[in-house]
Design an enzyme around this catalytic site. Structure first.
Site, mmCIF file in Angstrom:
data_model
loop_
_atom_site.group_PDB
_atom_site.id
_atom_site.type_symbol
_atom_site.label_atom_id
_atom_site.label_comp_id
_atom_site.label_asym_id
_atom_site.label_seq_id
_atom_site.Cartn_x
_atom_site.Cartn_y
_atom_site.Cartn_z
ATOM 1 N N GLY A 110 0.832 -1.207 0.000
ATOM 2 C CA GLY A 110 0.000 0.000 0.000
ATOM 3 C C GLY A 110 0.861 1.250 0.000
ATOM 4 O O GLY A 110 0.521 2.269 -0.601
ATOM 5 N N SER A 111 1.987 1.174 0.691
ATOM 6 C CA SER A 111 2.876 2.336 0.787
ATOM 7 C C SER A 111 3.365 2.777 -0.583
ATOM 8 O O SER A 111 3.349 3.975 -0.897
ATOM 9 C CB SER A 111 4.102 1.994 1.644
ATOM 10 O OG SER A 111 3.719 1.650 2.942
ATOM 11 N N TYR A 137 -3.370 7.226 7.555
ATOM 12 C CA TYR A 137 -2.144 6.437 7.337
ATOM 13 C C TYR A 137 -2.185 5.916 5.906
ATOM 14 O O TYR A 137 -2.987 5.050 5.568
ATOM 15 C CB TYR A 137 -2.045 5.263 8.324
ATOM 16 C CG TYR A 137 -0.686 4.598 8.267
ATOM 17 C CD1 TYR A 137 0.332 4.943 9.142
ATOM 18 C CD2 TYR A 137 -0.403 3.648 7.283
ATOM 19 C CE1 TYR A 137 1.592 4.357 9.051
ATOM 20 C CE2 TYR A 137 0.852 3.060 7.188
ATOM 21 C CZ TYR A 137 1.847 3.418 8.085
ATOM 22 O OH TYR A 137 3.094 2.840 7.998
ATOM 23 N N GLU A 240 -8.086 2.149 -0.519
ATOM 24 C CA GLU A 240 -8.835 0.939 -0.125
ATOM 25 C C GLU A 240 -7.894 -0.143 0.393
ATOM 26 O O GLU A 240 -8.279 -1.306 0.512
ATOM 27 C CB GLU A 240 -9.622 0.392 -1.333
ATOM 28 C CG GLU A 240 -10.770 1.274 -1.794
ATOM 29 C CD GLU A 240 -12.098 0.970 -1.079
ATOM 30 O OE1 GLU A 240 -12.356 -0.189 -0.745
ATOM 31 O OE2 GLU A 240 -12.877 1.924 -0.869
ATOM 32 N N VAL A 241 -6.659 0.257 0.697
ATOM 33 C CA VAL A 241 -5.634 -0.733 1.033
ATOM 34 C C VAL A 241 -6.072 -1.653 2.176
ATOM 35 O O VAL A 241 -5.932 -2.870 2.094
ATOM 36 C CB VAL A 241 -4.296 -0.019 1.364
ATOM 37 C CG1 VAL A 241 -3.295 -0.973 1.996
ATOM 38 C CG2 VAL A 241 -3.709 0.613 0.099
ATOM 39 N N LYS A 242 -6.624 -1.066 3.229
ATOM 40 C CA LYS A 242 -6.945 -1.916 4.386
ATOM 41 C C LYS A 242 -8.382 -2.429 4.375
ATOM 42 O O LYS A 242 -8.639 -3.550 4.788
ATOM 43 C CB LYS A 242 -6.702 -1.147 5.681
ATOM 44 C CG LYS A 242 -6.499 -2.035 6.886
ATOM 45 C CD LYS A 242 -6.137 -1.200 8.078
ATOM 46 C CE LYS A 242 -5.356 -1.956 9.108
ATOM 47 N NZ LYS A 242 -4.888 -1.064 10.169
ATOM 48 N N THR A 296 11.356 -3.258 -10.379
ATOM 49 C CA THR A 296 11.665 -4.421 -11.222
ATOM 50 C C THR A 296 10.725 -5.607 -11.022
ATOM 51 O O THR A 296 10.225 -6.173 -11.980
ATOM 52 C CB THR A 296 13.120 -4.871 -10.973
ATOM 53 O OG1 THR A 296 13.955 -3.732 -11.124
ATOM 54 C CG2 THR A 296 13.541 -5.952 -11.951
HETATM 55 C C1 LIG Z 1 -5.174 2.654 4.660
HETATM 56 C C2 LIG Z 1 -3.761 2.209 4.481
HETATM 57 N N1 LIG Z 1 -3.087 2.593 3.397
HETATM 58 C C3 LIG Z 1 -1.821 2.218 3.173
HETATM 59 C C4 LIG Z 1 -1.148 1.432 4.076
HETATM 60 C C5 LIG Z 1 0.255 1.017 3.813
HETATM 61 O O1 LIG Z 1 0.271 -0.323 3.457
HETATM 62 P P1 LIG Z 1 1.591 -1.214 3.615
HETATM 63 O O2 LIG Z 1 2.016 -1.138 5.044
HETATM 64 O O3 LIG Z 1 1.159 -2.571 3.197
HETATM 65 O O4 LIG Z 1 2.610 -0.661 2.707
HETATM 66 C C6 LIG Z 1 -1.798 1.009 5.238
HETATM 67 C C7 LIG Z 1 -1.096 0.186 6.249
HETATM 68 O O5 LIG Z 1 -1.519 0.014 7.352
HETATM 69 C C8 LIG Z 1 -3.152 1.405 5.448
HETATM 70 O O6 LIG Z 1 -3.825 1.023 6.540
#
Ligand SMILES: Cc1ncc(COP(=O)(O)O)c(C=O)c1O
Length: 440
Positions: A110-111, A137, A240-242, A296
């Site tokens: 997600g980061s 976050y 929508e990562v989490k 990569t």
């Molecule tokens: C809403 C959201 N976005 C992004 C991230 C970052 O994801 P990752 O730690 O898998 O890189 C998180 C991690 O907790 C998150 O909760």
């Protein structure tokens, strides 16, 4: 607990990579359980922070990984048109509402997904500023950190030009002036003074603010924010990562608010436990320039094959409906526990994204019960349940269990927590035990 693994972990794994709540050291896992060295099985309400969306060692994922790794169709998407990545891109586009031409970018977490979006939008729109929220976050690399507003990241300077709004929190609306109307008024003020809207590329928003305390926005807020941004050509980026991919009880959490995002970021559960993230956005933006954001190994056949299987399994096993049913049982269960345990101030969430805020004096000032939260989480571990806490004041139990969790497992977890609350109120967990586990 394995003393040997814990000792090696202390010696060799960097502290900067840790958020530890208790000394768990898994050596295996299946379904909703992880297994410790002595064979003890722990029910997992945290699901590895949501990365284990289908639980551990789901047979369909194991099979997909085995098949994809047996004859690797390259290890990179950069200079190879790789079938599994193309297929996953098609599938992701097909589940996103709307008909505009869209394309997909793949990453590892997600980061990096949110990071890529920050850089891309700045370049593609020519606008340098972003709107974000206190408590947000979005990730742990420079770009995504720079649009985050979480208390765990005060170590790194923020990006110039980002403006922060308060995320509306219905539980604290009488105590803090954070009604949707006031927040939108504040945005108008910013637009009229220090932050002209023509300088703003996008707003970054979590449909449920997760690490900030599992806060569900009041109905109508997102839509009003969207409207205001659209008036000024400001793009909507939904993270929508989490809570995406079925966890909230709909495929996308933004659907609860009727949003039409321009850009959506996915991660965590998408990889079925493997590193995988994706950004879905309008082709005209995603095609801004070749080789603009490249890594990569991204889009490698093993991770994307797992991703395809995650999407298929959500459908085949009716996991969205399961998230609704089991999520409701859990929320009802916590509300019952609130009758016995004064510390439970609020129970909230959607589907299997649930937060339980623990406070002292719940009828008045609702003071964050930080120490008690850490102790309850620790005691739950001793009794056989993994659960973590989040929130700007570290006082919100967060549940992001595997979507495959069944009703019996959810009941068992509630029973363990009931006991943990009782034991902590009877002073069974001394302060000294949790001193080592500061959480975050
Ligand atoms: C809403 C959201 N976005 C992004 C991230 C970052 O994801 P990752 O730690 O898998 O890189 C998180 C991690 O907790 C998150 O909760």
């Amino acid at each position: 607990m394995s003393k040997n693994l814990i000792n090696r972990d202390s010696k060799y794994i960097a502290e900067i990579e840790k958020i530890r709540f208790f000394p768990v050291a898994p050596i295996g896992g299946d379904g909703c359980y992880i297994i410790e060295e002595n064979g003890r099985r722990l029910l997992d309400f945290a699901g590895s922070w949501g990365a284990a969306g289908l639980g551990y060692s789901h047979p369909a994922i194991t099979e997909a990984i085995k098949k994809a790794s047996k004859s690797m169709a390259s290890a990179s998407l950069l200079s190879y048109a790789s079938e599994p990545a193309i297929a996953l891109a098609e599938e992701l586009i097909s589940i996103v509402p709307g008909n505009i031409p869209r394309k997909v970018w793949f990453g590892h977490s997600g980061s990096d997904a949110n990071d890529m979006v920050v850089r891309l939008l700045e370049a593609a729109t020519g606008r340098r500023r972003f709107i974000s929220f206190y408590g947000a976050y979005h990730g742990g690399v420079s770009g995504s950190m720079s649009v985050s507003g979480h208390s765990s990241q005060t170590h790194s300077p923020k990006r110039e030009g980002v403006v922060y709004l308060t995320y509306p929190n219905p539980y604290r609306s009488e105590l803090e002036d954070n009604s949707p109307e006031n927040i939108l008024k504040k945005l108008d003020q910013l637009f009229n003074t220090t932050c002209p809207p023509k300088e703003v590329a996008a707003v970054f928003i979590e449909p449920i603010q997760s690490d900030g305390g599992v806060i569900v926005p009041p109905s109508g807020f997102m839509k009003s924010l969207e409207k205001k941004c659209r008036e000024h050509g400001i793009l909507i980026v939904v993270d929508e990562v989490k809570v995406g991919l079925g966890r909230s009880g709909l495929m996308h959490a933004f659907e609860h608010d009727g949003l039409t995002p321009d850009i959506i970021t996915f991660g965590k559960a998408l990889g079925g436990g493997l590193p995988l993230s994706a950004v879905v956005g309008p082709s005209e933006i995603m095609d801004f320039a070749p080789a603009f954001s490249i890594m990569t190994a991204s889009g490698n056949p093993v991770s994307v094959s797992a991703g395809r299987t995650v999407l298929k399994t959500i459908e085949n096993e009716n996991l969205i409906s399961n998230a609704n049913i089991v999520g409701k049982n859990l929320q009802d269960g916590f509300r019952e526990l609130a009758n016995q345990h004064e510390l439970i101030g609020d129970v909230r969430g959607r589907g299997l994204a649930i937060g339980v805020e623990l406070v002292k004096n719940r009828h008045k000032e609702k003071k964050a019960a930080k120490l008690e939260t850490a102790k309850i989480v620790y005691r739950a571990y001793e009794l056989g349940l993994i659960i973590f806490y989040v929130g700007m004041e570290s006082n919100v139990l967060e549940l992001t269990p595997p979507l495959i969790m069944n009703e019996n497992e959810s009941k068992l977890g509630l029973e363990i927590l009931n006991q943990a609350f009782t034991d902590v109120s009877n002073d069974l967990v001394p302060d000294s035990v949790i001193e080592k586990y500061k959480g975050w």
